[in-house]
Every structure is written in C-alpha cells, then in structure tokens.
Design an enzyme around this catalytic site. Structure first.
Site, short mmCIF file in Angstrom:
data_model
loop_
_atom_site.label_atom_id
_atom_site.label_comp_id
_atom_site.label_asym_id
_atom_site.label_seq_id
_atom_site.Cartn_x
_atom_site.Cartn_y
_atom_site.Cartn_z
N SER A 86 0.71 -1.21 -0.04
CA SER A 86 -0.10 -0.14 -0.01
C SER A 86 0.74 1.33 -0.11
CB SER A 86 -0.91 0.03 1.15
OG SER A 86 -0.14 -0.02 2.29
N ASN A 173 -2.44 -1.90 13.44
CA ASN A 173 -3.97 -1.70 13.66
C ASN A 173 -4.39 -0.29 14.27
OD1 ASN A 173 -3.84 -4.35 12.45
ND2 ASN A 173 -5.07 -5.23 13.97
N THR A 218 -39.65 26.52 -10.58
CA THR A 218 -39.82 25.35 -9.86
C THR A 218 -40.42 24.21 -11.29
OG1 THR A 218 -42.31 25.69 -9.66
CG2 THR A 218 -40.76 26.29 -8.06
N HIS A 219 -39.66 22.95 -10.92
CA HIS A 219 -40.17 22.18 -12.10
C HIS A 219 -39.42 22.68 -13.44
CE1 HIS A 219 -43.11 20.21 -9.47
NE2 HIS A 219 -43.49 21.28 -9.27
N SER A 340 -13.98 24.28 -28.91
CA SER A 340 -14.33 22.90 -29.47
C SER A 340 -13.16 22.85 -30.47
CB SER A 340 -15.42 23.11 -30.02
OG SER A 340 -15.66 21.99 -31.19
N LYS A 346 -17.51 27.80 -30.94
CA LYS A 346 -17.89 27.08 -29.49
C LYS A 346 -17.12 28.15 -28.29
CE LYS A 346 -20.35 24.70 -28.33
NZ LYS A 346 -20.23 23.46 -28.12
N ASN A 348 -17.45 27.14 -24.35
CA ASN A 348 -18.01 26.22 -23.27
C ASN A 348 -17.82 26.55 -21.78
OD1 ASN A 348 -19.02 24.83 -25.70
ND2 ASN A 348 -17.26 23.55 -25.78
N GLU A 353 -19.22 22.20 -16.04
CA GLU A 353 -19.65 20.74 -16.34
C GLU A 353 -18.91 19.71 -15.68
OE1 GLU A 353 -20.07 20.38 -20.82
OE2 GLU A 353 -19.99 22.41 -21.03
N TYR A 380 -9.96 -5.81 13.15
CA TYR A 380 -9.42 -5.31 11.95
C TYR A 380 -9.30 -6.32 11.12
CZ TYR A 380 -6.08 -3.42 8.89
OH TYR A 380 -5.34 -2.82 7.70
N GLN A 385 -7.27 -1.67 4.28
CA GLN A 385 -6.31 -1.18 3.69
C GLN A 385 -6.86 -0.43 2.42
OE1 GLN A 385 -2.35 -3.20 2.58
NE2 GLN A 385 -2.98 -3.01 0.39
N LYS A 388 -8.23 3.91 2.15
CA LYS A 388 -7.56 5.03 2.01
C LYS A 388 -7.60 5.90 0.59
CE LYS A 388 -5.37 3.62 5.62
NZ LYS A 388 -5.77 2.15 5.60
#
Length: 528
Positions: A86, A173, A218-219, A340, A346, A348, A353, A380, A385, A388
């Site tokens: 690790s 541990n 709303t919606h 682009s 373009k 962007n 995003e 343990y 391991q 992380k």
C-alpha cells in the site's frame, strides 16, 4: 516501417542526428553498439538518468526480512508483494505517522518503557526522515509494504536498536487508524477553508448585482420573480450546512485509537491519555476493539463530501444552463471557458460541466467504502487497507470542485438586458396577484383557494389575449371578480411583485438586504 522509424539518419525536432535509435532487434542484440550521449546533450538527460538509477536501485535491492517475519520460512512471492503493498498510496500519511510515532515514543519514555536517550535518538531520527521525505530524498520500498514499515525500517537503519523499541505496545492496527484520523482531521480543515472561499466569492457576486431580478423556477418552469442576490445566497446557505457537517464529523472522529494495539489493548503500563493529548485528540477511544475496527469516521466524512459534491453539481447545472444560448443569463469570461476542436464558434463552460461530472466520483468513493465495510467481522481486517484511496480521491476532488467553482464565480457576468427581456414571460406575478385578492377581500371572506381560481382564470384570459397580467384592463379583471380595484396595478409586474414580499427569509428587498448583511459580517467581507 520499422526501418524508417528507427533509422539512425532520421532527423526529428526532439533529437539531434548524433543519436542512434535502436530497433527491437538491436535492443536484443548484445553486440549492437550503443553510442554514449554527446557532452552537449548529457546535461539535458542527467536528471532523468539519475531518477531512473535511483528507482532501479530501490527496486533491485535484495529483499529484507519482514519486521513480522520471525515465524515464516519463506518470503512472499513478487506477485503477492505487489498485490498487497500500500506504500504506493498510503505514503501520503507520512507526516501523521511520524506525529503519532513521536507522541508514542515520548509516552514510552515517560512510562519508563524506553530510556530518555533512546527516545531522543528516535525523535531525532524521525525528524531526519521527515526532512528527507519532504526533500524528495527518501526511498520508498515496496518490500516494506506500507508507510509505517518504511518509516520504521528506515529509522532502524538510521539509529539502530532504539528504533526496535518504538513498536512497543503498538500494532499497525491502531497505528494506521490513528494516522488516518489525523489525516482526515487536517483534510476537514482544508475543505472547510475552501468552502469559505466559495461562499465569499458568491457573496461578492451578489454584492455586484444588487437589485437584479431574475425568473425563479420550480419544475424548471417559470414560477415567481426573485432577486439574483437571494438565489446566490441560497447556495451560500447550502455550503454553510456542508461546513457544519464536516465540523460535526471532525468532532466525532477526534478520538485516539493509539494504544489499542492489535485489538485487545496491552498489559504494559502505557498512558493513552498522554498520547491522546499530545496529538490533539479529545480523549482515547473507550473500547480497544472498536478503536481498531471503526471506520465510521471515514464513512461520515465521505458522506459529507458527497453532499458537498451534490450541492456543487447543482450550482454547476444552473450555471451551465444559464450560459447556454437558450438562457443567456450569464457570460463566463474566456479565462474560465474552453473551445471546440472542430467548431470554431464554441465557448463552453467546461469547468462547471466537470464539477457536475466529478460529483459522480465523489459519490462513488462513498459507495466504495460503504461496500467495503458492510460485511467485515470485528476487529481489524486487511480489507480496510482499501479505505485510503477512496478517501484521498474524495478529498482531492472536492477541494478541486470548490476551488474551480470559486474561480468561475469570480469570472462571470450577468446579462441584465437578456434577463430583463426574459422576465415578462411566464406570468411571474400571478401569485402576488392572488395575495392581493386575499388582502383586499379579507373583510368579505374570500379564501385563498377562491383567489387562486380567479387568478388562474385571469391568466387564461391573458393567454387568449396574448398579453401580460398588467396589460389587462380593470374592466377585464372585474369581469372575473368585483374585488379588483385600481390599486391592483401596484401588485403587477415583476418589480412590484418583488417589493410585496415581506416574510422572513423571502426575496423582498429588505429581507435580502438583511440576509446579505448577515453573510458579509459572518464571512468578514470588506464591501469596499
């Protein structure tokens, strides 16, 4: 093709003609001469060659006996070693591992389990190891498995016998749990600071756009007019709860597992309260089994991060929509936009995003850890391991999302003219008109549901006439209800509608001014 690519006469911008390119065949041929680097080129490649040599030296060193290898007659195979190591990722814990070891060594000396001179040798050695790591000189070895064994073995190489006493009354541990809690505690502080920076950026953006009215949705349908400041402060409120969750999480994780050992504690006369205090923990964890097996603190941390990511994703979605030609409410500056590869026109809002997209990774990190922990028996298990990397990734991504969102907020312009043109559509003042009827007719008992119906029919009339509510004549309105009077026009139009909001927390001018003042004060923003 091979002869063309590897021809010694081939000229390229990156290499001079003095270099000989080797084909696969020549690489396998021990008689093929390899020309030395020209003197003029040698300095260019010296750092790379040194790094390769340094790496090769670490990889070709003979395997040493594991610190736990006393009962084993064979070394682990290379495949097992590669799969179980690790160090490739947990070396991020080096600073916290050294902190924990210093506190542990000082406690062992205080309790008479090691001598004072041995303690001093250990502390001095740990200081030197930390310096060498930060200078990029430390050689991390895969055969030493993890950050703990790498540092302990290096300390043993450096100071000898005293280092062998450092692991007295300590297991990996409790050691790793201690390191990880310390790391999470620091990570929480970094994220909270990044949240505050974004809050400041949003409040400053609100201050720059005083009085600007936008459609509220709303919606994803036009609903009521709101002040832009009000909407931006809604994001600030969400972020404040995010910071609160993190600080609550930090309070719960701030207990010390150190001294719990493998799972059962120890019979040696250690002082867990001393190490807990030295490391800034609230207290030692009460139960040694819980101390080494608990990962609630990481689950809670990554859950809080996931909520942050969802909030940022919603901001990202809002601003991506608003930057579109269909909305046109905001224009990001060139400094926070991309183009682009095929469409030259373009522009962007890619950062937001990606904020929206990277939220999936943060949520995925939480799901990974939940799945990891769901079937583990006490205490343990080596599965842990794997806790992380999701945590490291979650923190890195969330901080990046917060930073780029703040950067974006500082580099956008709201298009007042485009927003003003968009406001008339959608009958945003309809609810305010319903409130007018309730206020106006309170003496004769017209209920809100009745006023709702009257305004609904008023909107239908507007649709048939292709006009706005404020364009209806008083005669038109009275045909729907005799309660309408000349003062009705004081409630119609988005500017008038916004002025009529007065409830606590609403989008009214005075209410939003109070909200803004609160955040300017809390975040200590200099309005000048």
């Amino acid at each position: 093709m091979e002869s063309l690519l590897f021809s010694s006469s081939l000229q390229t911008p990156a290499f001079s003609s003095q270099f000989t390119f080797l084909s696969n065949k020549s690489l396998c041929n021990p008689t093929t001469p390899i020309l030395p680097l020209p003197h003029t080129e040698k300095s260019r490649f010296e750092p790379l060659l040194c790094a390769m040599s340094h790496s090769a030296e670490a990889d070709t060193k003979p395997k040493e006996t594991k610190l736990w290898g006393g009962r084993f007659e064979e070394s682990v195979t290379d495949i097992v070693e590669k799969f179980t190591e690790s160090i490739s990722f947990d070396k991020q814990l080096y600073k916290h591992d050294i902190m924990g070891s210093k506190a542990h060594a000082s406690m062992l000396a205080q309790q008479g389990l090691i001598g004072l001179s041995e303690r001093d040798s250990i502390l001095k050695g740990l200081d030197e190891i930390e310096r060498s790591i930060e200078a990029g000189e430390f050689v991390w070895r895969t055969d030493r498995e993890d950050v703990h064994m790498n540092i302990e073995a290096a300390l043993t190489d450096m100071v000898g016998e005293p280092a062998k006493k450092l692991h007295t009354a300590r297991s990996r541990n409790d050691q790793v749990s201690t390191d990880f809690r310390l790391w999470c505690r620091d990570a929480v502080n970094k994220i909270v600071a990044s949240i505050r920076n974004l809050q400041v950026a949003l409040v400053k953006l609100a201050l720059k756009n005083e009085g600007l009215i936008i459609p509220g949705y709303t919606h994803l349908q036009r609903a009521q007019p709101v002040l832009l400041q009000h909407l931006l402060l809604a994001f600030v409120e969400q972020l404040d709860r995010d910071a609160g969750r993190l600080l609550d999480c930090k309070a719960r994780l701030n207990f010390s597992p150190l001294g719990a050992c493998a799972l059962a504690g120890t019979g040696l006369p250690i002082d867990r309260f001393m190490t807990s205090n030295a490391l800034g923990f609230t207290a030692p964890m009460r139960n040694s089994i819980d101390a080494v097996s608990d990962r609630d603190f990481v689950l809670e941390f990554l859950s809080a991060n996931s909520i942050i990511a969802v909030h940022l994703s919603r901001i990202g979605e809002e601003w991506v929509l608003w930057a579109s030609e269909e909305f046109g409410f905001i224009t990001p500056s060139d400094s926070v936009s991309t183009g682009s590869s095929i469409m030259p026109q373009k522009k962007n809002p890619d950062p937001m995003e990606l904020v929206r997209g990277k939220s999936a990774r943060v949520i995925g990190d939480l799901v990974t850890l939940l799945t990891l922990c769901k079937g583990l028996p006490l205490a343990y298990n080596r599965d842990l391991q794997e806790d992380k990397e999701p945590a490291f990734d979650s923190v890195k991504i969330v901080i990046g999302m917060l930073e780029v969102s703040a950067e974006f907020a500082q580099n956008i312009t709201f298009n007042d003219e485009r927003i003003q043109k968009a406001l008339p559509a959608g009958y945003l003042d309809a609810t305010t008109l319903a409130d007018y009827l309730v206020k106006k007719a309170s003496y004769c008992g017209i209920p809100f549901r009745t006023s709702h119906d009257i305004v609904g029919r008023s909107v239908a009339l507007c649709v048939s006439k292709n006009c706005q509510l404020q364009d209806l004549s008083l005669e038109d309105m009275r045909s729907l209800s005799p309660v309408f009077d000349n003062d009705v026009y004081e409630f119609l139009g988005v500017e008038n509608a916004v002025k009529k909001f007065s409830s606590y927390g609403s989008t009214g001018l005075a209410c939003v001014a109070d909200q803004l003042g609160y955040w300017v004060s809390k975040l200590e923003i200099n309005k000048s």
